[in-house]
Design a protein around this motif. Structure first.
Motif, short mmCIF file in Angstrom:
data_model
loop_
_atom_site.label_atom_id
_atom_site.label_comp_id
_atom_site.label_asym_id
_atom_site.label_seq_id
_atom_site.Cartn_x
_atom_site.Cartn_y
_atom_site.Cartn_z
N CYS A 151 24.71 56.50 58.84
CA CYS A 151 25.46 57.56 58.18
C CYS A 151 24.49 58.53 57.50
N SER A 221 23.45 66.93 61.07
CA SER A 221 24.80 67.19 61.56
C SER A 221 24.89 67.14 63.08
N ILE A 226 23.53 59.63 64.57
CA ILE A 226 24.19 59.54 63.28
C ILE A 226 25.69 59.60 63.54
N GLY A 227 26.40 58.58 63.06
CA GLY A 227 27.83 58.48 63.36
C GLY A 227 28.75 59.09 62.32
N LYS A 228 28.22 59.38 61.14
CA LYS A 228 29.06 59.90 60.06
C LYS A 228 28.23 60.80 59.17
N ALA A 245 28.87 68.94 63.69
CA ALA A 245 29.24 67.53 63.89
C ALA A 245 30.21 67.36 65.04
N THR A 248 29.15 65.96 68.65
CA THR A 248 29.08 64.54 68.96
C THR A 248 30.26 63.77 68.36
N CYS A 249 31.30 64.49 67.97
CA CYS A 249 32.52 63.87 67.40
C CYS A 249 32.20 62.93 66.24
N LYS A 250 31.29 63.36 65.37
CA LYS A 250 30.97 62.56 64.19
C LYS A 250 32.17 62.47 63.26
N ARG A 251 32.26 61.37 62.54
CA ARG A 251 33.17 61.30 61.42
C ARG A 251 32.58 62.16 60.30
N VAL A 252 33.42 62.90 59.60
CA VAL A 252 32.93 63.81 58.57
C VAL A 252 33.80 63.71 57.32
#
Length: 504
Positions: A151, A221, A226-228, A245, A248-252
């Motif tokens: 994260c 970002s 990095i997943g979040k 973000a 890469t479809c990160k959680r934000v």
């Protein structure tokens, strides 16, 4: 005197920047250079992410039981407490926050975050067994909460230590590894936290990459590993992070700007409002996203309330933030202070009138900083720039209303929705009004009443996602459903017949 140099913290130790460059860190109260901090790059970030990936993949960290995590969080709190005096000093000289506020609010809240999250994670159901369902056939179902992995945490300059803990503690409680990008303006307490807790955390679980937001933050970002991303800062930058973000479809989670509106009903205690409204906007010289910067006052009490505000504001001491008697410290920089003064001048040009303040204050020994007297502007409306935009300074704009419906409409007439409030003796009416105010936090007869066990975040352009409490923990978790079937005979499985119409 040699200026301290702050390096990155990666894989459990200090690491110089790949490019060999450093940035100056200034004391906002004096303008003096008080440190040099590593100017990070994408290469530095890659090293930190690789270290975090290795730590996140280690079963000893990823699968640590909740009780053990709770013990760790208590140990982190004890380490913070042991270094409290040093951390308060470092926070003050870098951010300009008063030592009284940092010692009396920031540090206790940081400790409380650790304690609250320890209590949550100890008993949190990371695996939940669902009741049996006979249709379409008997199965066992589980809902599993798992860490996201790596994260990226990006914190703001105004409350560096508190924001660091608000993001780091739930991320670690969830079993993630983190890479932190503190503001290049206020890196000291983040760097010191890394040092004083290094022996408590496995190498790579907590990493710090310093540098400019448009370089390190932007690279975070976009980073595919990095997943979040959890970000606190301006709405403008938050929107850029959201776009990056999305690649890469990160959680934000975004905790952004605000323009908090407080409604003052005619039955309110004016003495309480004067103290509380000024507390809501003058704390940290108004440099808080959830500040109550708009005061919406019933016409019948406008004049006595303005008099009470002016009298109370006159007793607030503007001065050196290291002086425990100081109420209001400096703006974050001279440039930012000049912008705040421009907002005041423009409001006056647009028809507002000055109740108190509005001018720069000279503080002996702090000639290099910019201080502004607590300012109250009356005769404003939501069309004025000072009432529409986030000033981020010690400026309260006052407007009037005739009935509750108009007051609610004025409060909601904003692109922001982080905080709102009602000052009244009628708590039933206040509760009813609170349901109609478009804000993530609504305070009745108070301000800045943030609890670490309750969700905090915004509506509209104040961001999305929530920090603190169970919501804060779950924002760092992925949800997985695991279904186990017991019927082994394919001919006896009800749904298989929808495809396999010919039986062998």
């Amino acid at each position: 005197m040699q200026i301290p140099r702050i390096e990155h913290f990666i894989a459990g130790g200090a690491l110089a920047p790949a490019g060999g460059q450093y940035l100056e860190v200034h004391n906002p109260a004096t303008g003096e250079v008080i440190a040099e901090v590593a100017a990070g790059s994408a290469a530095d970030l890659d090293r930190a992410v690789a270290a975090a990936q290795a730590a996140a993949a280690d079963p000893a960290w990823r699968d640590m039981p909740g009780e053990q995590r709770a013990t760790l969080l208590h140990a982190l709190a004890q380490r913070l407490y042991a270094h409290a005096e040093e951390l308060v000093y470092l926070e003050s000289i870098s951010s300009g926050g008063t030592v009284s506020r940092i010692a009396g609010l920031d540090l206790p809240a940081a400790l409380d975050i650790c304690w609250t999250m320890a209590g949550i994670v100890k008993d949190y159901p990371f695996v939940e067994n669902l009741p049996a369902r006979p249709l379409p056939e008997l199965t066992h179902g589980q809902v599993v909460k798992e860490p996201i992995g790596v994260c990226g945490l990006i914190t703001a300059w105004n409350f560096p230590l508190l924001l660091l803990l608000a993001k780091t503690i739930p991320a670690l409680a969830a079993g993630n590894a983190v890479v932190v990008k503190p503001s290049e303006l206020t890196p000291q307490t983040t760097a010191r936290f890394a040092e004083i807790t290094a022996d408590l955390l496995p190498p790579g679980v907590f990493n710090v990459v310093h540098g400019h937001g448009h370089e390190v933050g932007a690279a975070m970002s976009r980073h595919p590993d990095i997943g979040k991303i959890s970000f606190t800062g301006s709405s403008r930058v938050g929107k850029l992070i959201q776009v990056a973000a999305a690649e890469t479809c990160k959680r934000v989670t975004l905790e952004l700007g605000g323009k908090g509106a407080a409604i003052v009903r005619p039955d309110a205690d004016l003495n309480l409002v004067a103290y509380g409204a000024l507390f809501g906007v003058m704390l940290n010289a108004g440099q808080m996203c959830e500040s109550g910067t708009r005061l919406i006052v019933h016409k019948s009490i406008e004049q006595p309330l303005l008099a009470a505000l002016a009298e109370t504001a006159a007793r607030l001491a503007v001065g050196n933030p290291l002086d425990p008697a100081t109420s209001v410290g400096p703006l974050s920089s001279v440039a930012h202070g000049e912008k705040v003064l421009d907002y005041i001048r423009l409001a006056l040009d647009e028809g507002a009138h000055l109740v108190c303040g509005g001018e720069r204050v000279q503080v002996p020994g702090c000639e290099g900083g910019l201080f502004i007297a607590p300012t109250v502007l009356a005769g404003t409306n939501n069309r004025m720039k000072a009432a529409r935009e986030e000033i981020f300074g010690p400026v309260l704009v006052v407007m009037t209303y005739e009935d509750d419906e108009e007051a609610i409409a004025l409060a909601n007439d904003s692109p922001y929705g982080l905080s709102a409030g009602v000052w009244t003796a009628d708590l039933v009416v206040a509760q009813r009004m609170s349901r109609r105010l478009q804000a993530g936090s609504v305070w009745i007869n108070d301000w800045h009443a943030i609890r670490t066990d309750a969700p905090f975040g915004g509506y509209k352009e104040s961001g999305y996602g929530r920090e603190f409490g169970i919501a804060g923990l779950e924002s760092f978790l992925e949800t997985k459903t695991v279904i186990t079937a017991f019927q082994r005979d394919p001919h006896a499985k009800p749904l298989y017949g929808l495809l396999h119409t010919q039986r062998a």
